[in-house]
Scaffold this motif. Structure first.
Motif, short mmCIF file in Angstrom:
data_model
loop_
_atom_site.label_atom_id
_atom_site.label_comp_id
_atom_site.label_asym_id
_atom_site.label_seq_id
_atom_site.Cartn_x
_atom_site.Cartn_y
_atom_site.Cartn_z
N ASN A 97 59.08 -18.33 63.19
CA ASN A 97 59.05 -18.60 64.63
C ASN A 97 58.19 -19.81 64.98
OD1 ASN A 97 60.73 -16.44 65.22
ND2 ASN A 97 59.04 -15.00 65.47
N ASP A 98 58.02 -20.72 64.03
CA ASP A 98 57.29 -21.98 64.25
C ASP A 98 55.87 -21.77 64.77
OD1 ASP A 98 59.41 -23.57 63.39
OD2 ASP A 98 60.32 -23.62 65.38
N GLY A 99 55.20 -20.73 64.24
CA GLY A 99 53.80 -20.52 64.60
C GLY A 99 53.59 -19.65 65.81
N LEU A 100 54.62 -18.98 66.27
CA LEU A 100 54.52 -18.14 67.46
C LEU A 100 54.11 -16.72 67.07
CD1 LEU A 100 55.07 -18.19 70.58
CD2 LEU A 100 57.33 -17.25 70.03
N SER A 101 53.12 -16.17 67.77
CA SER A 101 52.70 -14.79 67.57
C SER A 101 53.19 -13.95 68.75
CB SER A 101 51.18 -14.71 67.49
OG SER A 101 50.59 -14.74 68.78
N PRO A 102 53.08 -12.62 68.68
CA PRO A 102 53.46 -11.79 69.84
C PRO A 102 52.67 -12.14 71.10
CG PRO A 102 53.24 -10.42 67.88
CD PRO A 102 52.74 -11.78 67.51
N ASN A 103 51.52 -12.76 70.93
CA ASN A 103 50.68 -13.11 72.09
C ASN A 103 50.74 -14.59 72.44
OD1 ASN A 103 49.83 -10.43 72.14
ND2 ASN A 103 48.14 -10.84 70.72
N GLY A 104 51.70 -15.32 71.87
CA GLY A 104 51.79 -16.74 72.14
C GLY A 104 51.60 -17.56 70.87
N PRO A 105 51.66 -18.90 70.98
CA PRO A 105 51.57 -19.75 69.79
C PRO A 105 50.19 -19.75 69.18
CG PRO A 105 51.64 -21.09 71.78
CD PRO A 105 51.87 -19.68 72.22
N ILE A 106 50.16 -19.67 67.84
CA ILE A 106 48.92 -19.85 67.08
C ILE A 106 48.71 -21.34 66.81
CG2 ILE A 106 47.76 -19.37 64.89
CD1 ILE A 106 49.19 -16.74 64.78
N ILE A 107 49.77 -22.00 66.40
CA ILE A 107 49.77 -23.46 66.21
C ILE A 107 51.07 -23.99 66.78
CG2 ILE A 107 48.30 -23.46 64.14
CD1 ILE A 107 50.83 -23.68 62.46
N SER A 108 51.17 -25.29 66.89
CA SER A 108 52.37 -25.90 67.46
C SER A 108 53.48 -25.99 66.42
CB SER A 108 52.05 -27.31 67.96
OG SER A 108 51.80 -28.17 66.85
N PRO A 109 54.73 -26.04 66.87
CA PRO A 109 55.83 -26.23 65.92
C PRO A 109 55.67 -27.49 65.09
CG PRO A 109 56.67 -25.54 68.06
CD PRO A 109 55.21 -25.83 68.25
N GLN A 110 55.09 -28.55 65.70
CA GLN A 110 54.90 -29.80 64.96
C GLN A 110 53.91 -29.61 63.80
OE1 GLN A 110 54.63 -29.47 68.28
NE2 GLN A 110 56.49 -30.56 68.98
N MET A 144 53.29 -26.72 62.32
CA MET A 144 53.95 -25.88 61.32
C MET A 144 54.87 -26.71 60.43
SD MET A 144 54.47 -23.05 59.82
CE MET A 144 53.68 -21.81 60.82
N LYS A 145 55.59 -27.64 61.05
CA LYS A 145 56.49 -28.50 60.26
C LYS A 145 55.70 -29.31 59.23
CE LYS A 145 60.05 -32.05 60.70
NZ LYS A 145 60.83 -32.92 61.64
N GLN A 146 54.53 -29.82 59.64
CA GLN A 146 53.70 -30.57 58.70
C GLN A 146 53.22 -29.68 57.56
OE1 GLN A 146 50.66 -33.38 60.12
NE2 GLN A 146 51.37 -32.92 62.20
N MET A 147 52.89 -28.44 57.87
CA MET A 147 52.39 -27.53 56.84
C MET A 147 53.44 -27.29 55.75
SD MET A 147 50.32 -24.69 59.07
CE MET A 147 49.60 -23.90 57.63
N LEU A 148 54.71 -27.32 56.15
CA LEU A 148 55.79 -27.01 55.21
C LEU A 148 56.38 -28.26 54.57
CD1 LEU A 148 57.68 -24.23 57.21
CD2 LEU A 148 55.59 -24.08 55.87
N THR A 149 55.81 -29.43 54.85
CA THR A 149 56.31 -30.69 54.31
C THR A 149 55.44 -31.12 53.13
OG1 THR A 149 57.11 -31.38 56.49
CG2 THR A 149 56.83 -33.10 54.83
N PRO A 150 56.04 -31.35 51.96
CA PRO A 150 55.21 -31.71 50.79
C PRO A 150 54.53 -33.06 50.97
CG PRO A 150 57.55 -31.94 50.29
CD PRO A 150 57.47 -31.28 51.63
N ILE A 151 53.28 -33.11 50.53
CA ILE A 151 52.51 -34.35 50.55
C ILE A 151 52.53 -34.90 49.14
CG2 ILE A 151 50.26 -35.38 50.99
CD1 ILE A 151 49.73 -33.02 52.91
#
Length: 666
Positions: free
Chosen positions: A160-173, A175-182
């Motif tokens: 859910n791109d960083g979304l929790s039941p209580n709202g976003p924990i981090i932004s989708p942007q 989250m995308k960086q977290m999943l992109t290999p460096i």
């Protein structure tokens, strides 16, 4: 900017960033000097990070992937410093509570302790023991207590791109960086990491996740973001990520097939290798670039290859590696002298007795560190090795008298191992990759006899033992026919320790130095002795038939924590039946005994038949002794390399006659 007091000795011009740390490209050492994976003192994260000050980097930041628990501890210290809140509380506030992960914590709370599974360590010499529970100083790197239900909520947040039941924990942007290999500036790029997550390919799909093993627990966390699938698999056995990964990967393939409407893949289980095939395959094999060893033990087959020893099992008509540490590759057996692994042919080479090790290495051989995590320094065919974290088997390259380099792969690439000596020159500790391992006192020097302090003096135990009776037995037993080994074959030498004070108690138990065995078993020993002559070796017998009352004295004299090495008189010893023998080799030319990894009756794990330490020469002789005795109908006792039981030992009654009574009957 975030940790002004963190002052690694960065000898390069490139500063370390949080992105470097979270993608394991900071160049930091794997473990911190304080609070490392081995350290049971449970220091704070702050103390752990401070211990990294003035420690040189291994590589320039951003150039090479080097997994660093120390680096993740530095990352974890940032929220502590910025929020002025302990790390565990900061993460609970920011991540765990918003995701309703209420059964998860970086602290071992009473509620978690109540539900925590018993977890186990294991070793190459077949020991298994409860794992320790001390919190790591590098707790951000591996101290999360959780379960698969809570972790599934974390996977849902990723989908859910960083979304929790209580709202976003981090932004989708983010989250995308977290999943992109460096990608580091290094041709040896894999493994690739995003921010925290390892990134790889899985059957044509991008897979992100992480695996790890922390004192008794092994976990694989695997996610296919494009298919919104995820698996968490956990075991309560240390270092079992190979098995756990196989489970996780099969689960992913099942779900992929279900999503695509394809037939569900079958999981073909493996079986033990037929015992008739294991022993003929044992030995050394070589390709153009690599030497491997197949080891047959307890009707099982093990492959020593590269950094690991793994079990080989049967799958359909093939052999395949299937072990807690890993699954695959398959092994195609062309003959007992030729194998194919991963398309590479290995041919058998002579497995001759290895040369003795260089004199300057002899003092280095031994064990260092803690009971919960022991470092072995050993030798294998002319090269010094470190066996570290129980399973990782690394050749060392000598730099000077005291310094050795780890290989350019594995957990500690780029780092050193340094021996520290006392005034006499004896190594007292070794600093391996910044971690100090103190030398462990274990066993005796070659030729010395291991001693215990009996619970009570032997003479006080003798009268009660002689007055007691062996356990009552029912059944159809063979008639006792005890004969003397050296009378059947004078080249079998006797060193009957219990007829002297040169034994583990320091007391005399037999009035005469004699070795009796049931005739069938005795003839098998004679045949084994004859077979050894081609190797220039003969047998020395330490003990054979043992009256039951002596077994009772052993038991009553031995402290409880050492009773694995003596027989329980309520069950009787196999020695009491006259079909067990304790023995070793001697050189036919010199008449001197051959030294093994441990001396006779040494009450330590060095005595185990699979003890992985010491030198290849000692292990080679130990293997030859075992193979020779097994070829002649004996099996080895799991705790003692010298003790062998004849296949017919159950067919004889427990005996309690003294040697003098046996001779009188003759």
């Amino acid at each position: 900017q975030y940790l002004p007091n963190f002052k690694s000795a960065n000898q390069y011009n490139t500063p370390i960033t949080l992105r470097h740390l979270m993608s394991h490209q900071s160049g930091l050492v794997r473990e911190s000097p304080v609070g490392n994976y081995f350290d049971p003192t449970s220091p704070s994260i702050q103390k752990t990070v401070e211990s990294l000050n003035n420690i040189p980097l291994v590589y320039p930041p951003g150039t090479r992937t080097k997994y660093s628990n120390a680096g993740i501890a530095v990352v974890g210290h940032v929220p502590e410093t910025q929020t002025k809140t302990p790390f565990s509380k900061a993460i609970d506030n920011a991540v765990l509570s918003p995701l309703h992960m209420h059964s998860s914590s970086f602290d071992l709370t009473p509620q978690i302790q109540k539900h925590l599974a018993d977890a186990y360590m294991w070793t190459y010499d077949d020991r298994r023991f409860l794992a320790p529970k001390f919190p790591l100083g590098t707790s951000p790197a591996g101290n999360l207590y959780s379960n698969v239900i809570d972790l599934s909520k974390f996977i849902i947040a990723i989908h859910n791109d960083g979304l929790s039941p209580n709202g976003p924990i981090i932004s989708p942007q983010t989250m995308k960086q977290m999943l992109t290999p460096i990608d580091p500036k290094d041709p040896e790029a894999p493994p690739l990491f995003g921010i925290g997550f390892r990134v790889s390919d899985f059957d044509g799909h991008k897979k992100i996740g992480h695996g790890g093993a922390v004192y008794g627990f092994s976990t694989q966390f695997e996610v296919l973001p494009d298919r919104k699938l995820g698996v968490i698999a956990v075991s309560s056995l240390d270092g079992s990520n190979g098995m756990v990964s196989q489970i996780a990967n099969h689960a992913l393939r099942l779900m992929l097939a279900k999503q695509k409407g394809q037939p569900l893949p079958k999981l073909t289980l493996t079986q033990p290798v037929n015992p008739d095939k294991t022993r003929p395959l044992a030995g050394l094999f070589k390709s153009d670039t690599q030497t491997i060893r197949l080891e047959a033990r307890d009707n099982r087959l093990f492959l020593w290859r590269g950094s690991y020893r793994k079990e080989v099992r049967a799958q359909n008509n093939n052999l395949i590696v299937d072990d807690p540490l890993g699954f695959g590759p398959s092994i195609r057996v062309i003959s007992n002298d030729a194998l194919v692994i991963d398309g590479t042919r290995f041919n058998r080479i002579p497995d001759t007795v290895p040369a003795d090790i260089p004199t300057q290495w002899k003092d280095l051989i031994g064990e260092y560190g803690w009971d919960h995590n022991t470092l072995y320094i050993l030798e294998d065919h002319g090269k010094l090795y470190a066996l570290i974290e129980w399973f990782y088997y690394y050749p060392l390259t000598q730099i000077n008298e005291n310094e050795f380099a780890f290989p350019p792969y594995g957990l500690y690439h780029g780092e050193k191992l340094i021996f520290n000596r006392d005034k006499t020159g004896r190594p007292t500790s070794v600093t391996a990759a910044q971690v100090k391992f103190d030398r462990r006192a274990i066993g005796q020097k070659d030729g010395e006899t291991f001693k215990i302090k009996p619970i009570r003096p032997i003479n006080q135990l003798r009268a009660s033992a002689l007055a007691a009776s062996p356990p009552n037995e029912t059944g159809d037993f063979r008639k006792t026919d005890l004969v003397e080994l050296d009378k059947l074959d004078p080249t079998i030498l006797l060193d009957i320790r219990y007829a002297s004070t040169n034994n583990f108690t320091g007391a005399v138990f037999y009035k005469q130095p004699r070795a009796f065995m049931q005739r069938t078993a005795a003839l098998a020993v004679v045949a084994a002795n004859k077979a050894l002559k081609k190797h220039g070796l003969g047998l020395i017998v330490y003990d054979a038939y043992r009256p039951w009352h002596v077994t009772k004295m052993f038991w009553d004299a031995t402290p409880n924590d050492l009773k694995d090495f003596v027989a329980d008189p309520s069950k009787g010893s196999r020695h009491n039946r006259g079909a067990a023998v304790d023995l070793t080799f001697y050189d036919l030319k010199t008449k001197k005994p051959i030294h093994m990894a441990a001396g006779y009756d040494e009450f330590s794990h060095r005595s185990y038949p699979a003890y992985p330490g010491e030198t290849s020469r000692k292990r080679w002789y130990r293997t030859l002794l075992r193979k020779t005795m097994e070829d002649h109908g004996f099996t080895i006792y799991e705790y003692e390399w010298w003790h062998f039981d004849h296949k017919d030992w159950r067919k004889y009654r427990i005996g309690n006659q003294t040697f003098e009574a046996i001779l009188k009957q003759k």
